[in-house]
Design a protein around this motif. Sequence first.
Motif, mmCIF file in Angstrom:
data_model
loop_
_atom_site.group_PDB
_atom_site.id
_atom_site.type_symbol
_atom_site.label_atom_id
_atom_site.label_comp_id
_atom_site.label_asym_id
_atom_site.label_seq_id
_atom_site.Cartn_x
_atom_site.Cartn_y
_atom_site.Cartn_z
ATOM 1 N N LEU A 223 0.737 -1.355 0.047
ATOM 2 C CA LEU A 223 0.020 0.003 0.071
ATOM 3 C C LEU A 223 0.767 1.296 -0.064
ATOM 4 C CD1 LEU A 223 -2.846 1.366 0.291
ATOM 5 C CD2 LEU A 223 -2.188 1.160 3.115
ATOM 6 N N ALA A 224 0.764 2.094 -1.079
ATOM 7 C CA ALA A 224 1.573 3.298 -1.013
ATOM 8 C C ALA A 224 0.882 4.557 -1.597
ATOM 9 C CB ALA A 224 2.738 3.161 -2.199
ATOM 10 N N MET A 225 1.579 5.732 -1.363
ATOM 11 C CA MET A 225 0.638 6.958 -1.852
ATOM 12 C C MET A 225 1.247 7.189 -3.018
ATOM 13 S SD MET A 225 -1.312 7.692 0.636
ATOM 14 C CE MET A 225 -1.908 9.484 0.591
ATOM 15 N N ALA A 226 0.023 7.466 -4.084
ATOM 16 C CA ALA A 226 0.448 7.966 -5.408
ATOM 17 C C ALA A 226 1.049 9.352 -5.301
ATOM 18 C CB ALA A 226 -0.758 8.072 -6.359
ATOM 19 N N ASN A 227 1.696 9.769 -6.211
ATOM 20 C CA ASN A 227 2.305 11.387 -6.352
ATOM 21 C C ASN A 227 2.291 11.789 -7.670
ATOM 22 O OD1 ASN A 227 5.059 10.480 -7.265
ATOM 23 N ND2 ASN A 227 5.387 9.968 -5.244
ATOM 24 N N LEU A 228 2.725 13.086 -7.841
ATOM 25 C CA LEU A 228 3.002 13.689 -9.024
ATOM 26 C C LEU A 228 4.570 13.920 -9.445
ATOM 27 C CD1 LEU A 228 -0.150 15.942 -9.170
ATOM 28 C CD2 LEU A 228 0.198 13.864 -10.554
ATOM 29 N N GLY A 229 5.419 13.548 -8.322
ATOM 30 C CA GLY A 229 6.753 13.809 -8.437
ATOM 31 C C GLY A 229 6.998 14.027 -6.753
ATOM 32 N N ARG A 230 8.334 14.348 -6.464
ATOM 33 C CA ARG A 230 8.674 14.400 -5.089
ATOM 34 C C ARG A 230 7.832 15.175 -4.389
ATOM 35 N NH1 ARG A 230 14.629 15.640 -2.663
ATOM 36 N NH2 ARG A 230 14.083 15.254 -0.783
ATOM 37 N N ASP A 231 7.555 14.875 -2.965
ATOM 38 C CA ASP A 231 6.755 15.589 -2.041
ATOM 39 C C ASP A 231 5.427 16.271 -2.595
ATOM 40 O OD1 ASP A 231 8.731 15.304 -0.127
ATOM 41 O OD2 ASP A 231 9.987 16.837 -0.691
ATOM 42 N N SER A 232 4.656 15.374 -3.318
ATOM 43 C CA SER A 232 3.522 15.961 -3.946
ATOM 44 C C SER A 232 2.444 14.839 -3.586
ATOM 45 C CB SER A 232 3.625 16.010 -5.528
ATOM 46 O OG SER A 232 3.658 14.553 -6.051
ATOM 47 N N THR A 233 2.423 14.088 -2.475
ATOM 48 C CA THR A 233 1.654 13.169 -2.148
ATOM 49 C C THR A 233 0.422 13.944 -1.476
ATOM 50 O OG1 THR A 233 3.018 11.410 -1.605
ATOM 51 C CG2 THR A 233 0.898 11.226 -0.534
ATOM 52 N N GLY A 234 -0.841 13.302 -1.520
ATOM 53 C CA GLY A 234 -1.978 14.188 -0.977
ATOM 54 C C GLY A 234 -2.811 12.920 -0.469
ATOM 55 N N SER A 235 -3.896 12.506 -1.314
ATOM 56 C CA SER A 235 -4.909 11.639 -0.710
ATOM 57 C C SER A 235 -5.041 10.186 -1.735
ATOM 58 C CB SER A 235 -6.314 12.212 -1.264
ATOM 59 O OG SER A 235 -6.533 12.692 -2.515
ATOM 60 N N GLN A 236 -4.343 10.412 -2.787
ATOM 61 C CA GLN A 236 -4.412 9.051 -3.599
ATOM 62 C C GLN A 236 -3.251 8.055 -3.306
ATOM 63 O OE1 GLN A 236 -4.662 9.551 -7.840
ATOM 64 N NE2 GLN A 236 -5.327 11.690 -7.827
ATOM 65 N N PHE A 237 -3.889 6.940 -3.406
ATOM 66 C CA PHE A 237 -3.015 5.516 -3.014
ATOM 67 C C PHE A 237 -3.260 4.415 -3.895
ATOM 68 C CE2 PHE A 237 -7.464 5.228 -1.131
ATOM 69 C CZ PHE A 237 -7.562 3.784 -1.665
ATOM 70 N N PHE A 238 -2.270 3.426 -3.881
ATOM 71 C CA PHE A 238 -2.508 2.435 -4.771
ATOM 72 C C PHE A 238 -2.000 1.255 -3.883
ATOM 73 C CE2 PHE A 238 1.761 4.177 -5.781
ATOM 74 C CZ PHE A 238 2.698 3.193 -5.786
ATOM 75 N N ILE A 239 -2.292 0.089 -4.335
ATOM 76 C CA ILE A 239 -2.087 -1.053 -3.944
ATOM 77 C C ILE A 239 -1.384 -2.093 -5.221
ATOM 78 C CG2 ILE A 239 -2.817 -3.292 -2.842
ATOM 79 C CD1 ILE A 239 -5.267 -1.525 -1.811
ATOM 80 N N THR A 240 -0.379 -2.528 -5.018
ATOM 81 C CA THR A 240 0.266 -3.320 -6.297
ATOM 82 C C THR A 240 -0.283 -4.839 -5.869
ATOM 83 O OG1 THR A 240 2.344 -3.860 -4.716
ATOM 84 C CG2 THR A 240 2.628 -2.162 -6.129
#
Length: 166
Positions: A103-120
Amino acid sequence: MYRSITAVLHTGHGDIHLDLRPEEAPYTADNFVGLATGSRPWTDPLTGAAGTGGFYDGTVFHRRVPGFAIQGGDRLGTGHGSAGYRIPDEVLPDRGFEHPFQLAMANLGRDSTGSQFFITLAPAPHLNGHYTIFGEVADAPSRSVVGDIASSRTAVRLDRVTISAD
């Protein structure tokens, strides 16, 4: 700080039980709990108004890639929405995607995590060093639900998230 956190994603395909890792990613785990319970302030990306209740309630898994990952946590359902803020990464050099069901946080690049997450759904070491891993899928039935969601032809609803923490 939390000693332990479990979460249950209640979906249209069944429940996904998660074990979060607050000791490895304390800020990220706290952010997820706050959004799930509605205790962290957020902005509705549809209206721009202050959100109320659990951020994830009624969202969908908008990205579903069989054999790779599912992604949710966007109230727009497009992969372009957020909770109205960003948090810093908590990437650990010795924690990677060598095992499935991370379980990890999705991002748009460095230090841009917010609410979106993903599961591999499979090992994905090419993601190492780029995303904050803050938990994993807890059991085989939950892993089966993740696989079912990944294979769904249509977006799968995340009805609500239940958190248990101490």
